[in-house]
Design a protein around this motif. Structure first.
Motif, mmCIF file in Angstrom:
data_model
loop_
_atom_site.group_PDB
_atom_site.id
_atom_site.type_symbol
_atom_site.label_atom_id
_atom_site.label_comp_id
_atom_site.label_asym_id
_atom_site.label_seq_id
_atom_site.Cartn_x
_atom_site.Cartn_y
_atom_site.Cartn_z
ATOM 1 N N ARG A 62 12.453 9.372 28.126
ATOM 2 C CA ARG A 62 12.584 8.166 27.296
ATOM 3 C C ARG A 62 14.036 7.736 27.179
ATOM 4 N NH1 ARG A 62 14.247 7.519 22.533
ATOM 5 N NH2 ARG A 62 14.098 9.693 21.945
ATOM 6 N N ARG A 63 14.921 8.672 26.914
ATOM 7 C CA ARG A 63 16.340 8.338 26.753
ATOM 8 C C ARG A 63 16.933 7.783 28.047
ATOM 9 N NH1 ARG A 63 18.710 13.621 24.826
ATOM 10 N NH2 ARG A 63 20.658 12.466 24.751
ATOM 11 N N ILE A 64 16.513 8.346 29.185
ATOM 12 C CA ILE A 64 17.008 7.850 30.473
ATOM 13 C C ILE A 64 16.499 6.430 30.704
ATOM 14 C CG2 ILE A 64 16.901 8.145 32.979
ATOM 15 C CD1 ILE A 64 16.743 11.222 32.417
ATOM 16 N N LEU A 65 15.208 6.205 30.444
ATOM 17 C CA LEU A 65 14.619 4.886 30.689
ATOM 18 C C LEU A 65 15.138 3.816 29.735
ATOM 19 C CD1 LEU A 65 10.951 5.965 31.413
ATOM 20 C CD2 LEU A 65 12.662 5.176 33.054
ATOM 21 N N GLU A 66 15.587 4.220 28.569
ATOM 22 C CA GLU A 66 16.104 3.260 27.590
ATOM 23 C C GLU A 66 17.603 3.025 27.720
ATOM 24 O OE1 GLU A 66 14.834 4.756 23.787
ATOM 25 O OE2 GLU A 66 12.802 3.978 24.053
ATOM 26 N N ALA A 67 18.265 3.735 28.601
ATOM 27 C CA ALA A 67 19.719 3.584 28.775
ATOM 28 C C ALA A 67 20.043 2.140 29.147
ATOM 29 C CB ALA A 67 20.236 4.543 29.832
ATOM 30 N N GLU A 68 21.026 1.563 28.466
ATOM 31 C CA GLU A 68 21.381 0.156 28.654
ATOM 32 C C GLU A 68 22.571 -0.061 29.582
ATOM 33 O OE1 GLU A 68 19.941 -2.677 27.369
ATOM 34 O OE2 GLU A 68 18.294 -1.442 26.663
ATOM 35 N N ASP A 69 23.297 1.014 29.907
ATOM 36 C CA ASP A 69 24.459 0.839 30.777
ATOM 37 C C ASP A 69 24.717 2.105 31.584
ATOM 38 O OD1 ASP A 69 26.041 2.625 29.111
ATOM 39 O OD2 ASP A 69 26.302 0.950 27.736
ATOM 40 N N PHE A 70 25.566 1.959 32.592
ATOM 41 C CA PHE A 70 25.859 3.069 33.499
ATOM 42 C C PHE A 70 26.505 4.244 32.777
ATOM 43 C CE2 PHE A 70 26.357 -0.660 36.521
ATOM 44 C CZ PHE A 70 25.096 -0.517 37.061
ATOM 45 N N GLU A 71 27.355 3.953 31.803
ATOM 46 C CA GLU A 71 28.048 5.016 31.073
ATOM 47 C C GLU A 71 27.049 5.899 30.331
ATOM 48 O OE1 GLU A 71 28.935 1.721 30.869
ATOM 49 O OE2 GLU A 71 30.648 1.895 32.216
ATOM 50 N N ARG A 72 26.034 5.275 29.735
ATOM 51 C CA ARG A 72 25.015 6.046 29.006
ATOM 52 C C ARG A 72 24.227 6.938 29.967
ATOM 53 N NH1 ARG A 72 23.685 9.179 25.239
ATOM 54 N NH2 ARG A 72 21.571 9.007 24.494
ATOM 55 N N ILE A 73 23.909 6.416 31.136
ATOM 56 C CA ILE A 73 23.185 7.217 32.132
ATOM 57 C C ILE A 73 24.039 8.403 32.571
ATOM 58 C CG2 ILE A 73 22.195 7.210 34.452
ATOM 59 C CD1 ILE A 73 21.467 4.225 33.898
ATOM 60 N N ASP A 74 25.320 8.163 32.839
ATOM 61 C CA ASP A 74 26.231 9.254 33.216
ATOM 62 C C ASP A 74 26.318 10.301 32.112
ATOM 63 O OD1 ASP A 74 26.773 8.125 35.689
ATOM 64 O OD2 ASP A 74 28.628 7.151 35.014
ATOM 65 N N SER A 75 26.378 9.823 30.867
ATOM 66 C CA SER A 75 26.454 10.722 29.721
ATOM 67 C C SER A 75 25.191 11.585 29.607
ATOM 68 C CB SER A 75 26.646 9.888 28.445
ATOM 69 O OG SER A 75 26.492 10.677 27.303
ATOM 70 N N LEU A 76 24.038 10.981 29.816
ATOM 71 C CA LEU A 76 22.780 11.737 29.761
ATOM 72 C C LEU A 76 22.712 12.780 30.875
ATOM 73 C CD1 LEU A 76 20.330 8.840 28.921
ATOM 74 C CD2 LEU A 76 20.786 10.851 27.494
ATOM 75 N N GLN A 77 23.194 12.406 32.054
ATOM 76 C CA GLN A 77 23.188 13.355 33.172
ATOM 77 C C GLN A 77 24.122 14.529 32.874
ATOM 78 O OE1 GLN A 77 23.751 11.592 37.020
ATOM 79 N NE2 GLN A 77 23.546 13.523 38.080
ATOM 80 N N ALA A 78 25.285 14.244 32.314
ATOM 81 C CA ALA A 78 26.230 15.311 31.961
ATOM 82 C C ALA A 78 25.639 16.207 30.871
ATOM 83 C CB ALA A 78 27.552 14.705 31.503
#
Length: 168
Positions: free
Chosen positions: A53-69
Motif C-alpha cells: 500500500r505504501r509503495i502504491l500510494e507514493a507520490e514522488d520518486f523520493e518517497r519510493i527511494d525512501s521506502l526501498q531504503a
C-alpha cells in the motif's frame, strides 16, 4: 498485480464517496510483468500488505527511494521480484508527473503515448537528445506513441528524466 488493481479501485471509490477529485488526470499504466513481495522475505502478511500500500500510494520518486531504503534496512537486500514493484511504482509517478496519456511497461521497453498538444509535438519532433542507454522509436502512426528500449529497467526512470529535462 491483483492487489495493485484492487488498491486503485478502493482509492478511487473512497475519493468518490468523499466527493474528492484528483487534481491531475492520471494516465493509464499497464504493467506487463509480475511482481510480488515474497512471504519468505516479509513473513508477516500485515506488514507485507502495508508495504504494498505504501509503495502504491507514493507520490514522488523520493518517497519510493525512501521506502526501498527502509525495506532494505528492515528486511535485508530485496530479491529481483521485489525491485520490480519499485520500478512499477516509479512508472506510475512518472506518468502523473509528466501527464503521460498511456504507458505499457515491460522489463526491457516502455511504450508511451504522449498527450496530444502543441508543446508535446514540438518536443517529440525536434529529434530529442537521449542518454546512450536509451533508444526511442516511433511506435504508431499517430506520432505521439513511442517505444523506449533500455538494457536495465532500474535506470529507465532516471534516463527518461534526463531525456525530458534536456528537451524543453
Amino acid at each position: 498485480l491483483g492487489f495493485d488493481y484492487y488498491h486503485q479501485l478502493l482509492v478511487k471509490t473512497i475519493q468518490e464517496l468523499k466527493g474528492e477529485h484528483t487534481q491531475k488526470k492520471e494516465g493509464k499504466v499497464n504493467i506487463h510483468f509480475s511482481y510480488s513481495i515474497d512471504s519468505n522475505y516479509i513473513k508477516n502478511s500485515t506488514e507485507r500488505i502495508s508495504l504494498y500500500r505504501r509503495i502504491l500510494e507514493a507520490e514522488d520518486f523520493e518517497r519510493i527511494d525512501s521506502l526501498q531504503a527502509e525495506m532494505t534496512d528492515r528486511y535485508g537486500k530485496p530479491h529481483a521480484s521485489i525491485l520490480k514493484i519499485f520500478f512499477a511504482a516509479m512508472i506510475r509517478v512518472m506518468a502523473k508527473k509528466y501527464q503521460l496519456e498511456e504507458i505499457d511497461v515491460y522489463l526491457d521497453q516502455v511504450i508511451i503515448k504522449f498527450p496530444d498538444n502543441e508543446a508535446m509535438r514540438a518536443k517529440l519532433n525536434n529529434k530529442p537528445a537521449l542518454p546512450d542507454s536509451l533508444k526511442m522509436e516511433p511506435f504508431a502512426e499517430d506520432l505521439r506513441t513511442y517505444k523506449f528500449i533500455f538494457s536495465d529497467y532500474k535506470t529507465f526512470v532516471e534516463d527518461f528524466d534526463l531525456f525530458w529535462e534536456c528537451n524543453p
